[in-house]
Design a protein around this motif. Sequence first.
Motif, PDB file in Angstrom:
ATOM      1  N   UNK A 183       0.819  -1.225   0.000  1.00  0.00           N
ATOM      2  CA  UNK A 183       0.000   0.000   0.000  1.00  0.00           C
ATOM      3  C   UNK A 183       0.851   1.273   0.000  1.00  0.00           C
ATOM      4  N   UNK A 184       2.087   1.109  -0.426  1.00  0.00           N
ATOM      5  CA  UNK A 184       2.987   2.269  -0.477  1.00  0.00           C
ATOM      6  C   UNK A 184       2.947   2.870  -1.881  1.00  0.00           C
ATOM      7  N   UNK A 185       2.685   4.166  -1.962  1.00  0.00           N
ATOM      8  CA  UNK A 185       2.629   4.815  -3.263  1.00  0.00           C
ATOM      9  C   UNK A 185       3.446   6.112  -3.246  1.00  0.00           C
ATOM     10  N   UNK A 186       4.044   6.429  -4.379  1.00  0.00           N
ATOM     11  CA  UNK A 186       4.783   7.701  -4.480  1.00  0.00           C
ATOM     12  C   UNK A 186       4.398   8.415  -5.764  1.00  0.00           C
ATOM     13  N   UNK A 187       4.781   9.660  -5.874  1.00  0.00           N
ATOM     14  CA  UNK A 187       4.505  10.437  -7.073  1.00  0.00           C
ATOM     15  C   UNK A 187       3.418  11.485  -6.879  1.00  0.00           C
ATOM     16  N   UNK A 188       3.017  11.694  -5.638  1.00  0.00           N
ATOM     17  CA  UNK A 188       1.962  12.678  -5.365  1.00  0.00           C
ATOM     18  C   UNK A 188       2.551  14.082  -5.296  1.00  0.00           C
ATOM     19  N   UNK A 189       3.093  14.529  -6.413  1.00  0.00           N
ATOM     20  CA  UNK A 189       3.707  15.861  -6.417  1.00  0.00           C
ATOM     21  C   UNK A 189       2.668  16.972  -6.440  1.00  0.00           C
ATOM     22  N   UNK A 190       1.443  16.634  -6.800  1.00  0.00           N
ATOM     23  CA  UNK A 190       0.366  17.611  -6.640  1.00  0.00           C
ATOM     24  C   UNK A 190      -0.922  16.880  -6.263  1.00  0.00           C
ATOM     25  N   UNK A 191      -1.943  17.654  -5.960  1.00  0.00           N
ATOM     26  CA  UNK A 191      -3.178  17.066  -5.457  1.00  0.00           C
ATOM     27  C   UNK A 191      -3.802  16.104  -6.469  1.00  0.00           C
ATOM     28  N   UNK A 192      -3.754  16.460  -7.736  1.00  0.00           N
ATOM     29  CA  UNK A 192      -4.379  15.617  -8.758  1.00  0.00           C
ATOM     30  C   UNK A 192      -3.708  14.250  -8.823  1.00  0.00           C
ATOM     31  N   UNK A 193      -2.393  14.242  -8.779  1.00  0.00           N
ATOM     32  CA  UNK A 193      -1.662  12.983  -8.822  1.00  0.00           C
ATOM     33  C   UNK A 193      -1.995  12.141  -7.594  1.00  0.00           C
ATOM     34  N   UNK A 194      -2.079  12.789  -6.459  1.00  0.00           N
ATOM     35  CA  UNK A 194      -2.399  12.070  -5.228  1.00  0.00           C
ATOM     36  C   UNK A 194      -3.788  11.450  -5.327  1.00  0.00           C
ATOM     37  N   UNK A 195      -4.701  12.192  -5.900  1.00  0.00           N
ATOM     38  CA  UNK A 195      -6.065  11.700  -6.021  1.00  0.00           C
ATOM     39  C   UNK A 195      -6.101  10.426  -6.860  1.00  0.00           C
ATOM     40  N   UNK A 196      -5.395  10.482  -7.975  1.00  0.00           N
ATOM     41  CA  UNK A 196      -5.355   9.305  -8.845  1.00  0.00           C
ATOM     42  C   UNK A 196      -4.799   8.096  -8.107  1.00  0.00           C
ATOM     43  N   UNK A 197      -3.756   8.307  -7.350  1.00  0.00           N
ATOM     44  CA  UNK A 197      -3.150   7.202  -6.606  1.00  0.00           C
ATOM     45  C   UNK A 197      -4.158   6.580  -5.646  1.00  0.00           C
ATOM     46  N   UNK A 198      -4.878   7.435  -4.947  1.00  0.00           N
ATOM     47  CA  UNK A 198      -5.833   6.930  -3.960  1.00  0.00           C
ATOM     48  C   UNK A 198      -7.017   6.242  -4.637  1.00  0.00           C
ATOM     49  N   UNK A 199      -7.445   6.803  -5.755  1.00  0.00           N
ATOM     50  CA  UNK A 199      -8.536   6.166  -6.500  1.00  0.00           C
ATOM     51  C   UNK A 199      -8.146   4.742  -6.863  1.00  0.00           C
ATOM     52  N   UNK A 200      -6.926   4.578  -7.355  1.00  0.00           N
ATOM     53  CA  UNK A 200      -6.433   3.243  -7.706  1.00  0.00           C
ATOM     54  C   UNK A 200      -6.402   2.322  -6.489  1.00  0.00           C
ATOM     55  N   UNK A 201      -5.882   2.851  -5.405  1.00  0.00           N
ATOM     56  CA  UNK A 201      -5.795   2.049  -4.184  1.00  0.00           C
ATOM     57  C   UNK A 201      -7.164   1.529  -3.771  1.00  0.00           C
TER      58      UNK A 201
END
Lengths: 334, 334
Positions: free
Chosen positions: B217-235
């Motif tokens: 459940x470790x994710x990286x690449x959340x350099x902005x809010x949009x990227x973070x959102x995508x990561x969480x959506x996938x999770x």
Amino acid sequence: MNRRPTLAVVAEAAGVSLKTASRVLNREPNVADATRERVLDAATSLGFRRNAVAADLARGGFSRLVGFITGDLANEFYSALASGIERELREHGLQLLTASSDEDPEREGSLTGELLERRVGALIVTPAGADHSALRGEIAAGLTVVVVDRPAAGMDVDTVVIDNRGGTRAAARHLLEHGHRRIAFVGDAPHLWTYQERSAEFLATMRDAGVPDAERWLRSGAHDAAAARDLVVDLLAAPEPPTAVLAANNRATVGTLQALRDAPGGDQVAVVGFDDFELADLLGITVVAYDAVEMGRRAAELAVARSADPDRPVELVVLPTRVVPRGSGERRPR
Amino acid sequence: MNRRPTLAVVAEAAGVSLKTASRVLNREPNVADATRERVLDAATSLGFRRNAVAADLARGGFSRLVGFITGDLANEFYSALASGIERELREHGLQLLTASSDEDPEREGSLTGELLERRVGALIVTPAGADHSALRGEIAAGLTVVVVDRPAAGMDVDTVVIDNRGGTRAAARHLLEHGHRRIAFVGDAPHLWTYQERSAEFLATMRDAGVPDAERWLRSGAHDAAAARDLVVDLLAAPEPPTAVLAANNRATVGTLQALRDAPGGDQVAVVGFDDFELADLLGITVVAYDAVEMGRRAAELAVARSADPDRPVELVVLPTRVVPRGSGERRPR
DNA sequence: CTGTTAGCGCATTCAC
DNA sequence: GTGAATGCGCTAACAG
């Protein structure tokens, strides 16, 4: 401390005169390519770095710095301004010198003095007080001054503001169109120009819409979120509570939201906030938005333009605002 | 442009020598009260203002400026730093010169050069890249450098950071104690030191708690809010979605909240965010908080101290963090 | 207590 | 193409 090689040292190492070295390092023409290279080599191998302090002095005592006197750098509005200013200045090879006045007119005065001693080429100010007598003298002496966010009363200087009246009118109409009549206006300190503009236009818009007693729901003093919250709590407890709130600035919006969260039926009250903020989208808050970074950029642009041509006509830049509907402003009264 | 009276003019008007006038205006002792007054009168009536550019040059070529090279002034974290720095510098009669690198190492290099040309007395930097070779040379030459937020690898300089590991451990434990095992970690770019610290400690804490496969459940690449959102959506869409999210920075938190808002059952997922923000209270978001303004203040303090005593031992200041429970981190898994 | 003499590091005439 | 001289506005020794 950190004794660096001077131009003279570089020149000697390269076997040329000081002036030739100066020419090379300032990218002036009329230097033989061979000499140029020798000087450049000497400079890099010695770790030479021109002394901008000395250069500015020789050039006439003015630095390539522009001063920015602001209320509080930690406030996101001001830092957005600073960011825009810095970006634009850099395009012109200028550097930004910032100073926070904490909205204290006296402090603003002393900071002005300090920046003037530093011989800034221009000064960009968000005026804290109403007395600009000190600045006035400097302007007469030839200092370039640009004023941002609020005009400096009685001073003929370049100014960048947003369309406070237009934004307020649009926000009020937005609420009126959704059926509200009992609309509260929660504003900052009454002595601030932005408060005066926004509150006056609010009342005018309400009057035009046939709501003559809008003053009943007009409040001021929301200088921070806590104060704003208290104001809204009081409004909601009154016999005729508002069905909508127009929060006249960032902090007023936060306070309003806090009050509504805690009040029974608070989620029924419509809200429009002046100033956009990052989480407004997430919270679904309808706001009056504008571009603060652009504001700073325009101010810097004016400063550069006037420095180049002191005789150009004074400009007043009014930046547009727009209502961004996100839900909170579209609720209808029950 | 703006030709001002010089010290010599003031001296002549007061009928004294240049040096005496200098003494008076620098508040040096050994001047008769009568002369002092005459000089002061002349100065004010002429509108004299000392030229700090010339003064600094005469004093040895160093300005009373401190440079601050930061990622982006518009980012509230950096502007909080700047605010703290400026406040502390002012106590010591120093001025702040800011420059934004946009997190670009190359730009950071050229800005360093510009500030050095301006002969800043010290440089405060939030290092963008990993290559600090340029700075290293300057430090060897005697430049005072203080590093904030992230240490500069392999460089022996004064540093101010927060307790990233302690904060992360506390946040992870907080979630573990509320019954979570499937905890996602959403972090910034992997090359950032803060990411490495936080993610490593997250994994260690999970391992200590008997959750060996936390990497899932470790994710990286959340350099902005949009990227973070995508990561969480996938999770959340995965077969075994997390029951809690540890968002490793400000923007990751925003993105996480956006994703959770839109996901069915998203309001069941616990969240702890690194970095506090103004509306966290209103939103009920549990965070790892610390004092960014204080960070800046400490950095400036170190810069001043080292300028005064270049031989003092290098200091590493680690500021504490604390978990602020506000609801989102206290939800239990279903 | 006060003034005189030298620069700080560089840019800017003008000659060569 | 290149260089010598002069000064920007101020501070820093030293004398008086």
